[in-house]
Write a protein that holds these residues in place. Structure first.
Motif, short mmCIF file in Angstrom:
data_model
loop_
_atom_site.label_atom_id
_atom_site.label_comp_id
_atom_site.label_asym_id
_atom_site.label_seq_id
_atom_site.Cartn_x
_atom_site.Cartn_y
_atom_site.Cartn_z
N LYS A 231 -2.77 2.49 21.34
CA LYS A 231 -2.66 2.34 22.80
C LYS A 231 -4.01 1.92 23.39
CE LYS A 231 0.34 6.33 22.90
NZ LYS A 231 0.28 7.75 23.20
N ASN A 232 -4.02 0.74 23.97
CA ASN A 232 -5.17 0.26 24.73
C ASN A 232 -6.49 0.42 23.99
OD1 ASN A 232 -6.02 -1.08 26.94
ND2 ASN A 232 -6.27 0.74 28.22
N SER B 187 -2.60 -2.86 22.31
CA SER B 187 -1.55 -1.85 22.15
C SER B 187 -0.46 -2.42 21.24
CB SER B 187 -0.92 -1.48 23.50
OG SER B 187 -1.89 -0.96 24.37
#
Ligand code: SF4
Length: 321
Positions: free
Chosen positions: A8-9, A28
């Motif tokens: 994620k990110n 992501s």
């Protein structure tokens, strides 16, 4: 299907003097067990750094890595040790990644010793089985890396990577140092092992054609970001101009292409000073003012089909491959 990995990110910047190199810039993705995700892009796009971040060989600046439901982003090296057996890497250069002073059998056995698997007799049997699985002979057990060809060395690297029966294998340019004829053999070997053991791969390469031969889905990276993510069977319908440019740069004798599609020009901009708006706009033949000023976000165009481009309606619907 069970999610094996969730990223994620994820962000990783490197300091270079007073500058900041944007290696990975907010990536992501999700990976299900038994899936093969291809990650493709030109040199410097951040794909290798992404692999190193997921294995935790390099620490991210921010973002999360969730593996088998556990957040592993901030685990200490000691706590990470059992995880090292579950995530293995296959490296680009089979010449550099094998210890020249160790015999093939010892190289393959090493991870089993480190992770305390079996006794000497069991490990020996397992190494013999692994040699057979990757297409090497029992006689190869006692040979040193310099006695093998490039393709055979990569087979040793693959045997070592699968020795611990990992859940995830990250293969970083595993065939790019090999002759084209050998590349196909190694890709077939990786495919067969994936089917046999339901392995999950992240297959990193600069070569979209190679990636498409093995992947279920393909993530295209440009300047540290994923700009398109789509099922491999939809390769010819890729809608991002950068993916299309990578596709048309595959040398095929199709004169129609020359007329209809503009080749990818220029170099990748410096990851120190990123372009405004769309990162691809300095090289994009379709760019308009909005592309220079507004950064496009990944948008869904169907199941498992994401692209970040303001003007997908302007680009060709299909590229013959
Ligand atoms: Fe090209 Fe604009 Fe799409 Fe970027 S947003 S890829 S510059 S058309």
């Amino acid at each position: 299907m069970a999610t094996l990995l969730e990223v994620k990110n994820l962000v990783k910047h490197y300091r270079s003097g007073k500058s900041r190199v944007h290696a990975v810039n907010g990536v992501s993705l999700e990976l299900t067990k038994g899936e093969v995700l291809g990650v493709v892009g030109e040199s410097g796009c951040g794909k290798t750094t992404l692999g190193l971040l997921i294995t935790r060989l390099v620490k991210s600046d921010s973002g999360d890595i969730v593996f088998e439901g556990n957040d592993i982003t901030h685990l200490s090296q000691r706590t990470l040790r059992p995880l090292r057996a579950k995530i293995q890497m296959i490296f680009q250069d089979p010449y550099a990644s094998l210890n020249p002073r160790m015999r093939a059998g010892e190289i393959i056995e090493e991870p089993l010793i480190i992770h305390k698997r079996g006794n000497t007799h069991q490990r020996h049997d397992q190494v013999m089985e692994l040699l057979d699985l990757v297409g090497l002979s029992p006689n190869d057990y006692n040979k040193y890396p310099h006695e093998f060809s490039g393709g055979q060395r990569q087979r040793i690297g693959i045997a070592r990577a699968i020795a611990l029966k990992p859940d995830l294998i990250i293969a970083d340019e595993p065939v790019s140092a090999l002759d084209v004829s050998i590349q196909g053999e190694i890709i077939n070997l990786l495919k067969n092992l994936q089917k046999k053991f339901n392995l999950t791969y992240i297959f990193i390469s600069h070569d979209l054609k190679v990636v498409s031969q093995i992947s279920d889905r393909i993530a295209v990276m440009y300047l540290g970001k994923i700009v398109e993510l789509f099922p491999a069977e939809k390769l010819s319908f890729a809608r991002h101009p950068y993916t299309q440019a990578l596709l048309t740069s595959v040398p095929l004798p199709d004169p129609k292409r020359k007329k209809e599609y503009k080749p990818l020009g220029g170099d990748v901009p410096s990851p120190v000073q990123l372009p405004t708006g769309c990162l691809f706009h300095p090289r994009c033949p379709y760019r308009e003012e909005v592309c220079v000023n507004v950064e496009p976000q990944l948008e869904s165009h169907g199941p498992n089909d994401l692209a970040s481009c303001h003007l997908t309606h302007k680009v060709p619907k299909e590229i013959p491959i």
